[in-house]
Write a protein that holds these residues in place. Structure first.
Motif, PDB file in Angstrom:
ATOM      1  N   UNK A   1      31.264  16.714 -58.672  1.00 33.45           N
ATOM      2  CA  UNK A   1      31.419  15.590 -57.755  1.00 33.45           C
ATOM      3  C   UNK A   1      32.908  15.477 -57.451  1.00 33.45           C
ATOM      4  N   UNK A   2      33.384  16.232 -56.481  1.00 30.49           N
ATOM      5  CA  UNK A   2      34.810  16.226 -56.201  1.00 30.49           C
ATOM      6  C   UNK A   2      35.585  16.720 -57.406  1.00 30.49           C
ATOM      7  N   UNK A   3      36.498  15.879 -57.913  1.00 29.44           N
ATOM      8  CA  UNK A   3      37.319  16.263 -59.061  1.00 29.44           C
ATOM      9  C   UNK A   3      36.557  16.196 -60.378  1.00 29.44           C
ATOM     10  N   UNK A   4      35.366  15.610 -60.364  1.00 26.80           N
ATOM     11  CA  UNK A   4      34.565  15.510 -61.584  1.00 26.80           C
ATOM     12  C   UNK A   4      33.742  16.778 -61.772  1.00 26.80           C
ATOM     13  N   UNK A   5      33.873  17.389 -62.936  1.00 32.71           N
ATOM     14  CA  UNK A   5      33.045  18.536 -63.298  1.00 32.71           C
ATOM     15  C   UNK A   5      32.392  18.252 -64.641  1.00 32.71           C
ATOM     16  N   UNK A   6      31.070  18.367 -64.683  1.00 36.84           N
ATOM     17  CA  UNK A   6      30.321  18.200 -65.929  1.00 36.84           C
ATOM     18  C   UNK A   6      29.642  19.528 -66.229  1.00 36.84           C
ATOM     19  N   UNK A   7      29.938  20.088 -67.391  1.00 31.91           N
ATOM     20  CA  UNK A   7      29.371  21.380 -67.780  1.00 31.91           C
ATOM     21  C   UNK A   7      28.407  21.182 -68.946  1.00 31.91           C
ATOM     22  N   UNK A   8      27.217  21.770 -68.828  1.00 35.46           N
ATOM     23  CA  UNK A   8      26.182  21.634 -69.852  1.00 35.46           C
ATOM     24  C   UNK A   8      25.826  23.016 -70.377  1.00 35.46           C
ATOM     25  N   UNK A   9      25.837  23.169 -71.688  1.00 36.73           N
ATOM     26  CA  UNK A   9      25.486  24.448 -72.289  1.00 36.73           C
ATOM     27  C   UNK A   9      24.533  24.239 -73.454  1.00 36.73           C
ATOM     28  N   UNK A  10      23.602  25.159 -73.613  1.00 33.52           N
ATOM     29  CA  UNK A  10      22.730  25.183 -74.788  1.00 33.52           C
ATOM     30  C   UNK A  10      23.046  26.406 -75.646  1.00 33.52           C
ATOM     31  N   UNK A  11      24.264  26.947 -75.498  1.00 28.23           N
ATOM     32  CA  UNK A  11      24.702  28.141 -76.239  1.00 28.23           C
ATOM     33  C   UNK A  11      23.764  29.320 -76.001  1.00 28.23           C
ATOM     34  N   UNK A  12      23.196  29.365 -74.793  1.00 25.66           N
ATOM     35  CA  UNK A  12      22.322  30.471 -74.435  1.00 25.66           C
ATOM     36  C   UNK A  12      20.886  30.311 -74.885  1.00 25.66           C
ATOM     37  N   UNK A  13      20.574  29.214 -75.594  1.00 25.12           N
ATOM     38  CA  UNK A  13      19.218  29.041 -76.116  1.00 25.12           C
ATOM     39  C   UNK A  13      18.207  28.796 -75.007  1.00 25.12           C
ATOM     40  N   UNK A  14      18.587  27.986 -74.006  1.00 25.44           N
ATOM     41  CA  UNK A  14      17.647  27.664 -72.935  1.00 25.44           C
ATOM     42  C   UNK A  14      18.390  27.258 -71.671  1.00 25.44           C
ATOM     43  N   UNK A  15      18.709  28.222 -70.796  1.00 26.62           N
ATOM     44  CA  UNK A  15      19.317  27.868 -69.512  1.00 26.62           C
ATOM     45  C   UNK A  15      18.470  26.875 -68.717  1.00 26.62           C
ATOM     46  N   UNK A  16      17.140  26.958 -68.852  1.00 27.61           N
ATOM     47  CA  UNK A  16      16.267  26.028 -68.132  1.00 27.61           C
ATOM     48  C   UNK A  16      16.494  24.598 -68.603  1.00 27.61           C
ATOM     49  N   UNK A  17      16.662  24.406 -69.914  1.00 27.98           N
ATOM     50  CA  UNK A  17      16.930  23.071 -70.440  1.00 27.98           C
ATOM     51  C   UNK A  17      18.304  22.584 -69.991  1.00 27.98           C
ATOM     52  N   UNK A  18      19.284  23.483 -69.960  1.00 28.37           N
ATOM     53  CA  UNK A  18      20.617  23.100 -69.488  1.00 28.37           C
ATOM     54  C   UNK A  18      20.551  22.611 -68.044  1.00 28.37           C
ATOM     55  N   UNK A  19      19.770  23.309 -67.203  1.00 26.32           N
ATOM     56  CA  UNK A  19      19.624  22.879 -65.810  1.00 26.32           C
ATOM     57  C   UNK A  19      18.971  21.506 -65.725  1.00 26.32           C
ATOM     58  N   UNK A  20      17.949  21.287 -66.547  1.00 23.67           N
ATOM     59  CA  UNK A  20      17.249  19.998 -66.509  1.00 23.67           C
ATOM     60  C   UNK A  20      18.178  18.857 -66.919  1.00 23.67           C
ATOM     61  N   UNK A  21      18.971  19.081 -67.955  1.00 20.65           N
ATOM     62  CA  UNK A  21      19.925  18.058 -68.397  1.00 20.65           C
ATOM     63  C   UNK A  21      20.954  17.797 -67.304  1.00 20.65           C
ATOM     64  N   UNK A  22      21.440  18.876 -66.676  1.00 24.02           N
ATOM     65  CA  UNK A  22      22.405  18.719 -65.583  1.00 24.02           C
ATOM     66  C   UNK A  22      21.817  17.887 -64.451  1.00 24.02           C
ATOM     67  N   UNK A  23      20.558  18.129 -64.126  1.00 26.68           N
ATOM     68  CA  UNK A  23      19.914  17.378 -63.044  1.00 26.68           C
ATOM     69  C   UNK A  23      19.806  15.896 -63.392  1.00 26.68           C
ATOM     70  N   UNK A  24      19.513  15.592 -64.657  1.00 25.01           N
ATOM     71  CA  UNK A  24      19.434  14.189 -65.078  1.00 25.01           C
ATOM     72  C   UNK A  24      20.806  13.527 -64.998  1.00 25.01           C
ATOM     73  N   UNK A  25      21.835  14.239 -65.404  1.00 26.86           N
ATOM     74  CA  UNK A  25      23.197  13.709 -65.300  1.00 26.86           C
ATOM     75  C   UNK A  25      23.555  13.480 -63.835  1.00 26.86           C
ATOM     76  N   UNK A  26      23.111  14.403 -62.972  1.00 30.34           N
ATOM     77  CA  UNK A  26      23.407  14.287 -61.550  1.00 30.34           C
ATOM     78  C   UNK A  26      22.839  13.026 -60.930  1.00 30.34           C
ATOM     79  N   UNK A  27      21.716  12.546 -61.468  1.00 31.41           N
ATOM     80  CA  UNK A  27      21.138  11.304 -60.945  1.00 31.41           C
ATOM     81  C   UNK A  27      21.948  10.087 -61.375  1.00 31.41           C
TER      82      UNK A  27
END
Length: 232
Positions: free
Chosen positions: A119-145
């Protein structure tokens, strides 16, 4: 595995992407957005990558990876499903001390790419240490809301507010306190609703200057920067 989360200054950083498909394109776009100097090695490349090469935004070597190709690069991404290439690039990167990410193969990687919300200058990075990229995406989407595009504008206001306070408030402790109070305020919500009058009241209370006093023309307040959600 344990990973150290860091943000890397990539302006003009020489970066290599091995591969030319859809995933490689995502890596290329992320690197170009960060200002990196990008080279792609792949015998075949998506039209978007070829177009970027023709426009001079990256260098495309339309051939297979060869040992020695990593010389001169600071960061390497491997975006191919060919295990032979994955292992060869990972091995050379290790020998040369170059950080390498083999997409979806953490055991061959010295770093991994998080799922990223911007979001402009805001960057939020989510990692599951490679365990589940799908879960990382889902968490990112929730943060995005939770953090909408109004945060892009809110952070630009915060940047201007800090500049203003450095000029008018000599005490660093008081500057920090006033900025903390602004950060805890409803400024983003007011910007989202277009409540410019309310935003001005908050800024005058905490900073001592309104939006126009901080250099924001009325037209600049009409729309927040579009959101960018990427999985890179």
């Amino acid at each position: 595995m344990a990973y150290l989360p860091i943000f890397v200054e990539a302006q003009r950083c020489p970066c290599l992407v091995v591969g030319g498909g859809r995933v490689a394109l995502r890596k290329v776009q992320a690197l170009l957005e960060a200002g990196a100097a990008v080279t792609v090695i792949s015998p075949e490349a998506r039209p978007e990558i070829s177009s970027l090469a023709r426009s001079g935004k990256l260098r495309l070597l339309a051939r297979e990876y060869l040992r020695g190709d990593l010389r001169g690069f600071a960061l390497v991404f491997v975006a191919t499903n060919d295990p032979r290439v994955q292992h060869a690039v990972s091995r050379e990167a290790g020998e040369c001390g170059i950080p390498v990410n083999v997409v979806d193969v953490p055991e061959l990687s010295s770093f991994i790419s998080p799922s990223t919300l911007r979001r402009g200058a805001l960057t939020v990075a989510v990692s599951t240490a490679g365990a589940s990229p799908a879960m990382a995406r889902r968490i990112r989407e929730r943060i995005g809301r939770l953090f909408g595009s109004e945060y892009a504008l809110a952070l630009e206001v915060h940047r201007a507010a800090r500049r203003h306070l450095r000029a008018v408030e000599a005490d660093p402790g008081r500057r920090a306190l006033r900025m903390a109070r602004l950060a805890a305020s409803s400024l983003p919500a007011r910007l989202r609703r277009g409540d410019i009058e309310g935003a001005n009241r908050l800024l005058l209370r905490h900073i001592g200057a309104g939006l126009e006093g901080l250099g924001f023309a009325p037209a600049a307040l009409a729309a927040c920067e579009p959101a960018s959600e990427v999985d890179r």
